[in-house]
Design a protein around this motif. Structure first.
Motif, short mmCIF file in Angstrom:
data_model
loop_
_atom_site.label_atom_id
_atom_site.label_comp_id
_atom_site.label_asym_id
_atom_site.label_seq_id
_atom_site.Cartn_x
_atom_site.Cartn_y
_atom_site.Cartn_z
N ILE A 52 0.44 -1.12 0.47
CA ILE A 52 0.16 -0.35 -0.26
C ILE A 52 0.87 1.21 0.13
N VAL A 53 2.28 1.17 1.00
CA VAL A 53 3.27 2.53 1.19
C VAL A 53 3.34 2.47 -0.24
N VAL A 54 4.06 1.51 -1.02
CA VAL A 54 5.19 1.40 -2.10
C VAL A 54 4.56 1.72 -3.18
N LEU A 55 2.92 1.42 -3.43
CA LEU A 55 2.67 1.78 -3.91
C LEU A 55 1.80 3.35 -4.93
N TYR A 56 1.47 3.52 -3.23
CA TYR A 56 1.27 5.06 -3.34
C TYR A 56 1.70 6.04 -3.46
N GLN A 57 2.93 5.68 -3.14
CA GLN A 57 4.75 6.53 -3.36
C GLN A 57 4.97 6.19 -5.18
N ALA A 58 4.35 5.16 -5.82
CA ALA A 58 4.61 5.45 -7.18
C ALA A 58 3.61 5.94 -7.87
N GLY A 59 2.50 6.26 -7.09
CA GLY A 59 1.64 6.64 -7.98
C GLY A 59 0.18 5.64 -9.04
N ILE A 60 0.66 4.76 -8.14
CA ILE A 60 0.06 3.73 -8.89
C ILE A 60 -1.28 3.52 -8.48
N TYR A 61 -1.90 4.30 -8.13
CA TYR A 61 -3.53 4.05 -7.14
C TYR A 61 -4.41 3.04 -6.97
N ALA A 62 -4.86 2.48 -8.00
CA ALA A 62 -5.06 1.91 -7.85
C ALA A 62 -4.87 0.00 -7.24
N ASP A 63 -4.02 0.34 -8.05
CA ASP A 63 -3.63 -0.98 -7.86
C ASP A 63 -3.07 -0.95 -5.57
N CYS A 64 -2.72 0.11 -5.57
CA CYS A 64 -2.53 0.83 -4.24
C CYS A 64 -3.69 0.49 -3.34
N GLY A 65 -5.00 0.77 -3.98
CA GLY A 65 -5.97 0.36 -3.11
C GLY A 65 -6.58 -1.05 -3.63
N MET A 66 -5.98 -1.85 -4.98
CA MET A 66 -6.57 -2.90 -4.36
C MET A 66 -5.28 -3.75 -3.73
N GLU A 67 -4.86 -2.89 -2.76
CA GLU A 67 -3.73 -3.66 -2.08
C GLU A 67 -4.81 -4.17 -0.65
N VAL A 68 -5.10 -3.04 -0.78
CA VAL A 68 -7.19 -3.13 1.13
C VAL A 68 -7.82 -4.63 -0.01
N TYR A 69 -7.83 -4.39 -0.85
CA TYR A 69 -8.82 -6.15 -1.22
C TYR A 69 -8.29 -7.14 -1.08
N TYR A 70 -6.78 -6.86 -1.70
CA TYR A 70 -5.27 -8.47 -1.38
C TYR A 70 -5.78 -8.57 0.20
N PHE A 71 -5.93 -7.22 1.09
CA PHE A 71 -5.45 -7.71 2.32
C PHE A 71 -6.76 -8.21 2.90
N LEU A 72 -7.88 -8.26 2.29
CA LEU A 72 -9.20 -8.94 2.85
C LEU A 72 -9.68 -9.68 2.83
N ALA A 73 -9.32 -9.70 0.68
CA ALA A 73 -9.49 -11.08 0.11
C ALA A 73 -8.67 -12.10 1.55
N GLY A 74 -7.25 -11.96 1.35
CA GLY A 74 -6.43 -12.77 2.24
C GLY A 74 -7.05 -13.24 3.67
N LEU A 75 -7.82 -12.01 4.37
CA LEU A 75 -9.32 -12.66 5.41
C LEU A 75 -9.91 -13.97 5.39
N TYR A 76 -10.75 -13.34 3.65
CA TYR A 76 -11.82 -14.29 3.56
C TYR A 76 -11.16 -15.15 2.99
N GLY A 77 -10.35 -14.95 2.25
CA GLY A 77 -9.39 -17.30 2.31
C GLY A 77 -8.95 -17.76 3.16
N LEU A 78 -8.51 -17.27 3.79
CA LEU A 78 -7.94 -18.24 5.18
C LEU A 78 -9.56 -18.63 6.27
N VAL A 79 -10.52 -17.56 6.86
CA VAL A 79 -11.26 -18.66 6.57
C VAL A 79 -11.85 -19.18 5.96
#
Length: 194
Positions: A38-65
């Motif tokens: 999230i930090v790396v991509l925000y600094q690089a200006g790749i905003y949708a991918d940065c937001g995607m990392e939030v989704y990956y975090f939530l999807a990680g929790l979902y997948g684990l369950v």
């Protein structure tokens, strides 16, 4: 390459190794790695991918369950399987809607210089991650496209560690598909002999 980019890259390789092994620990790594990127991509200006990392975090929790529970909604075990044919239309529709919405947002509301490529990889990643949580084998082909396009995007934006990671992911998506296919066939043989 920043220190965070290097750490994220190392975690990315660990994630891939755990995914090949269909280990639930993959999802734990899949929750830590996005926090870094999230930090790396925000600094690089790749905003949708940065937001995607939030989704990956939530999807990680979902997948684990889902994987730890070991059950589908129908009560059966979550096993590697083919994507049901009826899902392709739904997944395509979700992709198109996400792509249009994300691209419009990036184009109108951010200073992104890569809104359409960013929207493409982000939208397709949403689909791939959901397919992975369901252990659909075709998720590997979706990741192949995402990874190849993303690798080029990261080179263009100067996020070289992640570009290397995604170049390896591109090649490993093919290996992952055949690994999962072998596992799926072995499971089918064991099931028929029992």
């Amino acid at each position: 390459m920043s220190v965070l980019d290097i750490i994220g890259t190392i975690l990315g390789f660990l994630y891939l190794w755990l995914e090949f092994r269909t280990s639930p620990w993959m999802w734990v790594v899949g929750c830590v790695m996005p926090a870094i990127y999230i930090v790396v991509l925000y600094q690089a200006g790749i905003y949708a991918d940065c937001g995607m990392e939030v989704y990956y975090f939530l999807a990680g929790l979902y997948g684990l369950v889902i994987w730890l529970r070991g059950k589908t909604e129908q009560g059966g075990q979550v096993e590697i399987s083919h994507t049901p044919r009826e899902m392709y239309t739904r997944l395509s529709l979700v992709f198109v809607i996400l792509f249009i919405a994300i691209a419009a947002f990036l184009h109108e509301c951010t200073d992104s210089r890569v809104p359409y490529v960013d929207a493409f990889t982000t939208s397709l990643s949403v689909i791939a991650m959901w397919m992975l949580s369901r252990k659909y084998i075709e998720q590997w082909w979706v990741w192949l496209v995402v990874d190849a396009v993303s690798s080029g995007l990261y080179i263009y934006k100067g996020v070289y560690g992640r570009s290397l990671l995604y170049a390896v992911y591109t090649a490993m998506a093919i290996y992952g598909y055949y690994t999962w296919r072998r596992t799926m066939r072995l499971s089918a043989v064991i099931e028929t002999t029992n």
